[in-house]
Design a protein around this motif. Sequence first.
Motif, mmCIF file in Angstrom:
data_model
loop_
_atom_site.group_PDB
_atom_site.id
_atom_site.type_symbol
_atom_site.label_atom_id
_atom_site.label_comp_id
_atom_site.label_asym_id
_atom_site.label_seq_id
_atom_site.Cartn_x
_atom_site.Cartn_y
_atom_site.Cartn_z
ATOM 1 N N GLU A 156 -33.506 -2.934 7.253
ATOM 2 C CA GLU A 156 -32.190 -2.348 7.490
ATOM 3 C C GLU A 156 -31.598 -2.782 8.834
ATOM 4 N N SER A 157 -32.344 -3.526 9.619
ATOM 5 C CA SER A 157 -31.873 -3.939 10.938
ATOM 6 C C SER A 157 -30.579 -4.738 10.821
ATOM 7 N N ARG A 158 -29.660 -4.457 11.708
ATOM 8 C CA ARG A 158 -28.364 -5.135 11.731
ATOM 9 C C ARG A 158 -28.544 -6.571 12.213
ATOM 10 N N VAL A 159 -27.778 -7.491 11.633
ATOM 11 C CA VAL A 159 -27.841 -8.886 12.073
ATOM 12 C C VAL A 159 -26.467 -9.396 12.462
ATOM 13 N N TRP A 160 -26.497 -10.312 13.403
ATOM 14 C CA TRP A 160 -25.323 -11.082 13.802
ATOM 15 C C TRP A 160 -25.721 -12.544 13.708
ATOM 16 N N ILE A 161 -24.906 -13.324 13.033
ATOM 17 C CA ILE A 161 -25.213 -14.744 12.847
ATOM 18 C C ILE A 161 -24.147 -15.578 13.535
ATOM 19 N N TYR A 162 -24.619 -16.493 14.353
ATOM 20 C CA TYR A 162 -23.733 -17.415 15.073
ATOM 21 C C TYR A 162 -24.086 -18.824 14.632
ATOM 22 N N GLN A 163 -23.124 -19.506 14.000
ATOM 23 C CA GLN A 163 -23.374 -20.866 13.538
ATOM 24 C C GLN A 163 -22.766 -21.846 14.523
ATOM 25 N N ASP A 198 -20.483 -6.002 23.320
ATOM 26 C CA ASP A 198 -19.734 -6.849 24.252
ATOM 27 C C ASP A 198 -20.677 -7.726 25.070
ATOM 28 N N ALA A 199 -21.795 -7.167 25.491
ATOM 29 C CA ALA A 199 -22.771 -7.930 26.278
ATOM 30 C C ALA A 199 -23.339 -9.079 25.451
ATOM 31 N N SER A 200 -23.609 -8.838 24.167
ATOM 32 C CA SER A 200 -24.151 -9.906 23.325
ATOM 33 C C SER A 200 -23.106 -10.992 23.087
ATOM 34 N N VAL A 201 -21.856 -10.607 22.898
ATOM 35 C CA VAL A 201 -20.783 -11.590 22.717
ATOM 36 C C VAL A 201 -20.628 -12.424 23.989
ATOM 37 N N HIS A 202 -20.670 -11.764 25.125
ATOM 38 C CA HIS A 202 -20.574 -12.486 26.402
ATOM 39 C C HIS A 202 -21.735 -13.474 26.539
ATOM 40 N N PHE A 203 -22.931 -13.062 26.147
ATOM 41 C CA PHE A 203 -24.098 -13.943 26.194
ATOM 42 C C PHE A 203 -23.876 -15.172 25.306
ATOM 43 N N ILE A 204 -23.391 -14.957 24.081
ATOM 44 C CA ILE A 204 -23.132 -16.078 23.165
ATOM 45 C C ILE A 204 -22.049 -16.997 23.745
ATOM 46 N N GLN A 205 -21.031 -16.425 24.362
ATOM 47 C CA GLN A 205 -19.990 -17.242 24.995
ATOM 48 C C GLN A 205 -20.564 -18.091 26.135
ATOM 49 N N GLN A 206 -21.528 -17.543 26.848
ATOM 50 C CA GLN A 206 -22.196 -18.319 27.894
ATOM 51 C C GLN A 206 -22.948 -19.501 27.284
ATOM 52 N N LEU A 207 -23.601 -19.284 26.144
ATOM 53 C CA LEU A 207 -24.284 -20.385 25.462
ATOM 54 C C LEU A 207 -23.269 -21.444 25.033
ATOM 55 N N GLU A 208 -22.134 -21.008 24.521
ATOM 56 C CA GLU A 208 -21.095 -21.960 24.110
ATOM 57 C C GLU A 208 -20.702 -22.865 25.273
ATOM 58 N N GLN A 209 -20.484 -22.265 26.424
ATOM 59 C CA GLN A 209 -20.085 -23.050 27.599
ATOM 60 C C GLN A 209 -21.211 -23.948 28.087
ATOM 61 N N ALA A 210 -22.404 -23.422 28.140
ATOM 62 C CA ALA A 210 -23.543 -24.179 28.671
ATOM 63 C C ALA A 210 -23.865 -25.401 27.815
ATOM 64 N N TYR A 211 -23.678 -25.275 26.493
ATOM 65 C CA TYR A 211 -24.082 -26.359 25.587
ATOM 66 C C TYR A 211 -22.900 -27.049 24.916
ATOM 67 N N GLN A 212 -21.692 -26.707 25.362
ATOM 68 C CA GLN A 212 -20.480 -27.318 24.802
ATOM 69 C C GLN A 212 -20.510 -27.297 23.274
ATOM 70 N N VAL A 213 -20.660 -26.071 22.739
ATOM 71 C CA VAL A 213 -20.791 -25.877 21.300
ATOM 72 C C VAL A 213 -19.949 -24.668 20.890
ATOM 73 N N LEU A 248 -19.805 -21.408 18.712
ATOM 74 C CA LEU A 248 -20.676 -20.460 18.004
ATOM 75 C C LEU A 248 -19.922 -19.258 17.439
ATOM 76 N N MET A 249 -18.680 -19.055 17.861
ATOM 77 C CA MET A 249 -17.968 -17.821 17.538
ATOM 78 C C MET A 249 -16.917 -17.965 16.433
ATOM 79 N N ASP A 250 -16.566 -19.160 16.050
ATOM 80 C CA ASP A 250 -15.484 -19.350 15.085
ATOM 81 C C ASP A 250 -15.981 -19.063 13.669
ATOM 82 N N LYS A 251 -15.530 -17.956 13.104
ATOM 83 C CA LYS A 251 -15.951 -17.553 11.762
ATOM 84 C C LYS A 251 -15.149 -18.261 10.669
ATOM 85 N N MET A 252 -14.182 -19.067 11.049
ATOM 86 C CA MET A 252 -13.344 -19.753 10.066
ATOM 87 C C MET A 252 -13.853 -21.157 9.746
#
Length: 161
Positions: free
Chosen positions: A11-18, A78-93, A95-99
């Motif tokens: 039942e654990s909640r998941v967030w997927i970033y492609q 919000d903290a997890s989204v900020h973390f993912i945004q940091q990964l996006e910047q660090a790796y020039q990738v 991860l957040m665009d769901k479209m």
Amino acid sequence: MLVDFDTLPDESRVWIYQANRSFSDEELSDIEEKLKVFLEAWTAHGSDLKAGYTIKYKRFIIIALDQELQSATGCSIDASVHFIQQLEQAYQVDLMDKMNVSYKQGEFVAYKPLIEFRKMAKDKAVSKNTIVFNNLVNNITEFKENWEVPASESWHSRFVK
């Protein structure tokens, strides 16, 4: 509190970033270390969050949270989204665009903007049997059963006939 992804309840909640590209082995190693540090310290109103992660196909970062112990709050999300945004910047990738759509071509994972995927479906370059990744799943059960499915069994079905 970081735990092994495979030990979390279904039942654990998941967030997927492609990612819009595959990560290199070196990037994956770095990203895993950063995920461990982030999840070990992730809290909601000062309470530890029991969470784990997995990375699939060198491009999907999946974070799961056992909400029985403590649910995510607006601030913790919000903290997890900020973390993912940091990964996006660090790796020039991206991860957040769901479209965007990821799908399998044999063993290869392809990534296309939704507009291109729709055109490919119209041109019969992808079909209802094309394996797609449904990143809208909500929990580990759905992740196991409905994440990697034929397009006909996902929200992608509206594009393939």
